[in-house]
Design a protein around this motif. Structure first.
Motif, PDB file in Angstrom:
ATOM      1  N   CYS A 153       0.844  -1.202   0.000  1.00 38.45           N
ATOM      2  CA  CYS A 153       0.000   0.000   0.000  1.00 38.45           C
ATOM      3  C   CYS A 153       0.871   1.240   0.000  1.00 38.45           C
ATOM      4  N   GLU A 154       0.240   2.401  -0.086  1.00 38.59           N
ATOM      5  CA  GLU A 154       0.920   3.686   0.033  1.00 38.59           C
ATOM      6  C   GLU A 154       0.512   4.330   1.354  1.00 38.59           C
ATOM      7  N   SER A 155       1.434   5.011   2.006  1.00 42.80           N
ATOM      8  CA  SER A 155       1.096   5.689   3.264  1.00 42.80           C
ATOM      9  C   SER A 155       0.098   6.809   3.008  1.00 42.80           C
ATOM     10  N   ILE A 156       0.407   7.688   2.072  1.00 41.26           N
ATOM     11  CA  ILE A 156      -0.535   8.694   1.575  1.00 41.26           C
ATOM     12  C   ILE A 156      -0.741   8.386   0.102  1.00 41.26           C
ATOM     13  N   ALA A 157      -1.930   7.918  -0.241  1.00 39.38           N
ATOM     14  CA  ALA A 157      -2.165   7.368  -1.574  1.00 39.38           C
ATOM     15  C   ALA A 157      -2.208   8.465  -2.638  1.00 39.38           C
ATOM     16  N   ASN A 158      -1.570   8.189  -3.738  1.00 38.25           N
ATOM     17  CA  ASN A 158      -1.551   9.042  -4.927  1.00 38.25           C
ATOM     18  C   ASN A 158      -2.640   8.546  -5.888  1.00 38.25           C
ATOM     19  N   PRO A 159      -3.576   9.397  -6.347  1.00 37.99           N
ATOM     20  CA  PRO A 159      -3.515  10.850  -6.330  1.00 37.99           C
ATOM     21  C   PRO A 159      -4.320  11.538  -5.230  1.00 37.99           C
ATOM     22  N   GLY A 160      -5.170  10.839  -4.520  1.00 40.70           N
ATOM     23  CA  GLY A 160      -6.157  11.510  -3.677  1.00 40.70           C
ATOM     24  C   GLY A 160      -5.658  12.004  -2.342  1.00 40.70           C
ATOM     25  N   GLY A 161      -4.444  11.590  -1.938  1.00 44.80           N
ATOM     26  CA  GLY A 161      -3.948  11.987  -0.626  1.00 44.80           C
ATOM     27  C   GLY A 161      -4.607  11.240   0.517  1.00 44.80           C
ATOM     28  N   TYR A 162      -5.171  10.062   0.239  1.00 48.57           N
ATOM     29  CA  TYR A 162      -5.834   9.271   1.263  1.00 48.57           C
ATOM     30  C   TYR A 162      -4.797   8.654   2.204  1.00 48.57           C
ATOM     31  N   ILE A 163      -5.040   8.718   3.495  1.00 42.00           N
ATOM     32  CA  ILE A 163      -4.102   8.190   4.484  1.00 42.00           C
ATOM     33  C   ILE A 163      -4.508   6.767   4.861  1.00 42.00           C
ATOM     34  N   THR A 164      -3.582   5.826   4.679  1.00 41.34           N
ATOM     35  CA  THR A 164      -3.838   4.422   4.984  1.00 41.34           C
ATOM     36  C   THR A 164      -3.674   4.169   6.482  1.00 41.34           C
ATOM     37  N   ASP A 165      -4.556   3.349   7.038  1.00 42.10           N
ATOM     38  CA  ASP A 165      -4.441   2.957   8.444  1.00 42.10           C
ATOM     39  C   ASP A 165      -3.369   1.875   8.537  1.00 42.10           C
ATOM     40  N   LEU A 166      -2.121   2.303   8.604  1.00 40.51           N
ATOM     41  CA  LEU A 166      -1.005   1.369   8.578  1.00 40.51           C
ATOM     42  C   LEU A 166      -1.012   0.420   9.767  1.00 40.51           C
ATOM     43  N   ASP A 167      -1.433   0.897  10.921  1.00 42.65           N
ATOM     44  CA  ASP A 167      -1.471   0.034  12.104  1.00 42.65           C
ATOM     45  C   ASP A 167      -2.406  -1.157  11.876  1.00 42.65           C
ATOM     46  N   ARG A 330      -7.072  10.138  10.969  1.00 49.23           N
ATOM     47  CA  ARG A 330      -5.856   9.325  10.949  1.00 49.23           C
ATOM     48  C   ARG A 330      -4.580  10.169  11.008  1.00 49.23           C
ATOM     49  N   ILE A 331      -4.695  11.470  10.808  1.00 52.29           N
ATOM     50  CA  ILE A 331      -3.503  12.309  10.725  1.00 52.29           C
ATOM     51  C   ILE A 331      -2.681  12.234  11.997  1.00 52.29           C
ATOM     52  N   ALA A 332      -3.293  12.434  13.139  1.00 51.24           N
ATOM     53  CA  ALA A 332      -2.563  12.493  14.403  1.00 51.24           C
ATOM     54  C   ALA A 332      -1.785  11.211  14.674  1.00 51.24           C
ATOM     55  N   ARG A 333      -2.313  10.092  14.214  1.00 49.05           N
ATOM     56  CA  ARG A 333      -1.680   8.800  14.496  1.00 49.05           C
ATOM     57  C   ARG A 333      -0.679   8.384  13.421  1.00 49.05           C
ATOM     58  N   ILE A 334      -1.020   8.593  12.142  1.00 44.81           N
ATOM     59  CA  ILE A 334      -0.186   8.110  11.040  1.00 44.81           C
ATOM     60  C   ILE A 334       0.768   9.185  10.519  1.00 44.81           C
ATOM     61  N   CYS A 335       0.284  10.397  10.391  1.00 42.39           N
ATOM     62  CA  CYS A 335       1.082  11.511   9.846  1.00 42.39           C
ATOM     63  C   CYS A 335       0.975  12.720  10.768  1.00 42.39           C
ATOM     64  N   LYS A 337       2.743  15.152  11.608  1.00 41.61           N
ATOM     65  CA  LYS A 337       3.271  16.462  11.203  1.00 41.61           C
ATOM     66  C   LYS A 337       2.542  17.053  10.002  1.00 41.61           C
ATOM     67  N   GLY A 338       1.479  16.384   9.563  1.00 37.06           N
ATOM     68  CA  GLY A 338       0.697  16.940   8.474  1.00 37.06           C
ATOM     69  C   GLY A 338       0.287  15.910   7.453  1.00 37.06           C
ATOM     70  N   ALA A 339      -0.723  16.276   6.667  1.00 33.68           N
ATOM     71  CA  ALA A 339      -1.335  15.348   5.710  1.00 33.68           C
ATOM     72  C   ALA A 339      -0.708  15.386   4.329  1.00 33.68           C
ATOM     73  N   GLY A 340       0.459  15.993   4.209  1.00 36.56           N
ATOM     74  CA  GLY A 340       1.124  16.041   2.922  1.00 36.56           C
ATOM     75  C   GLY A 340       0.651  17.204   2.070  1.00 36.56           C
ATOM     76  N   ALA A 341       1.040  17.172   0.797  1.00 40.18           N
ATOM     77  CA  ALA A 341       0.704  18.284  -0.103  1.00 40.18           C
ATOM     78  C   ALA A 341       0.145  17.790  -1.423  1.00 40.18           C
ATOM     79  N   LEU A 342      -0.300  16.542  -1.439  1.00 35.44           N
ATOM     80  CA  LEU A 342      -0.857  15.938  -2.647  1.00 35.44           C
ATOM     81  C   LEU A 342      -2.333  15.666  -2.434  1.00 35.44           C
ATOM     82  N   PHE A 343      -3.175  16.148  -3.339  1.00 34.49           N
ATOM     83  CA  PHE A 343      -4.601  15.852  -3.240  1.00 34.49           C
ATOM     84  C   PHE A 343      -5.269  16.137  -4.579  1.00 34.49           C
ATOM     85  N   THR A 344      -6.555  15.836  -4.641  1.00 30.63           N
ATOM     86  CA  THR A 344      -7.319  16.091  -5.861  1.00 30.63           C
ATOM     87  C   THR A 344      -8.517  16.968  -5.540  1.00 30.63           C
TER      88      THR A 344
END
Length: 428
Positions: A153-167, A330-335, A337-344
């Motif tokens: 999987c991707e941690s922050i999925a491209n292209p939508g910026g979706y955050i995966t529940d890695l845990d 999911r941001i506080a737990r997975i990312c 420091k922020g949700a990245g800069a990629l989104f749609t």
């Protein structure tokens, strides 16, 4: 380099020692094909993996090794191997794990090129992929069968910026005894550390945020060093006698460094997907400012996403940093420091409006890339995800009415102004 050092220190100093020959403070570019052996015995020991050193730059090179050490330190891994591109890194990650007839369970929200690579190209090796919605944890576990060798999987999925529940995904991987491979390109190690959430391997396209300026094509695989390759009998490349090295069992001999050494001694030796030393040097330079850039990327992305969400010409924005996003929690737990800069964002007017928007921007660069210091834009359905079916495009977050942006580090007011004028033309 000590694990107790902070991220900002590691991004400058990890893998960087004064050059023993000249005292050069910065990592030199070792632009050489081969390295001279001390004597015949030294050469024999290197080729037999009895001694660590440099033989040929297809395998190892001091500049490239410095980059591998730095990224491994930032990700908290035991070792890393650098290669020629992000796509090469994905193949390198799978290569020691897979055999003909084996499969990988992969998220359906992935970069379009990765879906193409896993869905079609790897079939030429006798491998296959099962694409699953990774928000449906029961479906992920159900997709695993006796021939599955990895979960991807991707941690922050491209292209939508979706955050995966890695845990949650790591918990499934542990339950079924499989390695979890996480593409951390969109997050960078500054925003997310997949190994802390249970990932076995982390892959990067160094082309993106690590380098940060659109000058390098490269890839990196980081090994956590924590997976027991001998436990199940499913990974003979790592935990059975290797014919090319007189029956050496990499895991038995090298423990937590088995994957890294195998990837160099077998993967780079035979596949040849090597990073060049100049590319490694540029990436080392870029990483020195990674945290500074990522802070600005995230701050700008948040401002742009908030502006877009309020605009009447926009149907939806996928940025996880918005409270309205289903991935916001999911941001506080997975990312943290922020949700990245990629989104749609979806444009009213559909496909035609998206094309007009792309043709009307001035500050944004219309390129098939992300993670540049510059703001970038693309219409995924007609480019990066064009090879997918309409159903696959929608599942990946790249529908015909959707535009992907990678927000840069320019003045946020200028970024917004450019989108404003382009949207006016696109929706007139």
């Amino acid at each position: 380099m000590s694990e107790t050092l902070g991220f900002d220190t590691l991004q400058v100093h990890a893998g960087n020692r004064p050059d023993p020959a000249t005292g050069a403070r910065q990592v030199p570019i070792y632009q050489t094909t081969a390295f001279v052996f001390r004597d015949a015995d030294h050469a024999a020991k290197l080729f037999n993996l009895q001694e660590v050193g440099y033989i040929y730059s297809r395998l190892t090179n001091p500049t490239v090794s410095a980059l591998a050490e730095r990224v491994a330190a930032l990700e908290g891994g035991a070792g890393a191997v650098c290669c020629s591109s992000g796509h090469a890194a994905q193949i390198m990650a799978l290569f020691p794990l897979m055999q003909p007839g084996c499969n990988v369970v992969a998220a359906n929200k992935l970069y379009g090129g990765t879906i193409q690579q896993l869905g079609n190209t790897i079939r030429k090796f006798g491998w296959s992929a099962k694409f699953v919605d990774f928000d449906d944890l029961k479906a992920v576990e159900a997709a695993v069968d006796e021939n599955t060798r990895a979960i991807f999987c991707e941690s922050i999925a491209n292209p939508g910026g979706y955050i995966t529940d890695l845990d949650a995904i790591a918990k499934i991987a542990n339950k079924v005894g499989l390695p979890l491979i996480v593409d951390n390109t969109s997050a960078s190690p500054y925003l997310c550390n997949p190994i802390k959430h249970g990932a076995t391997l982390v892959v990067h396209s160094a082309t993106k945020y690590l380098t940060g300026n659109g000058t390098v094509t490269g890839g990196i695989v980081v090994d956590s060093g924590k997976f027991d390759w001998s436990a199940s009998g499913k990974f003979p490349s790592l935990a059975a006698p290797e014919p090319a090295y007189h029956g050496l069992n990499f895991h038995a001999a090298l423990g937590g460094m088995a994957f890294t050494f195998h990837s160099i001694a077998v993967g780079l030796r035979d596949l040849g997907m090597t990073m060049n030393p100049q590319g490694a040097h540029y990436t080392l330079m870029g990483i020195e400012t990674l945290s500074l850039r990522m802070e600005r990327h995230v701050a700008n992305a948040k401002k742009v996403a908030e502006w877009l969400e309020k605009d009447s010409r926009i149907d939806a924005v996928t940025y996880a940093g918005l409270p309205s996003s289903p991935y916001h929690s999911r941001i506080a737990r997975i990312c943290p420091k922020g949700a990245g800069a990629l989104f749609t964002f979806a444009v009213k007017g559909g496909y035609d409006a998206c094309v007009k928007l792309i043709d009307s921007v001035k500050l944004f660069s219309h390129v098939a890339n992300l993670g540049d210091a510059r703001s970038l834009i693309i219409h995924s359905a007609s480019t990066t995800h064009r090879q997918l079916s309409p159903e696959q495009q929608i599942a990946a977050g790249a529908g015909p009415n959707v535009v992907r942006v990678s927000i840069g580090i320019e003045d946020p007011a200028d970024i917004i102004a450019d989108l404003d004028q382009a949207l006016a033309k696109a929706t007139a």
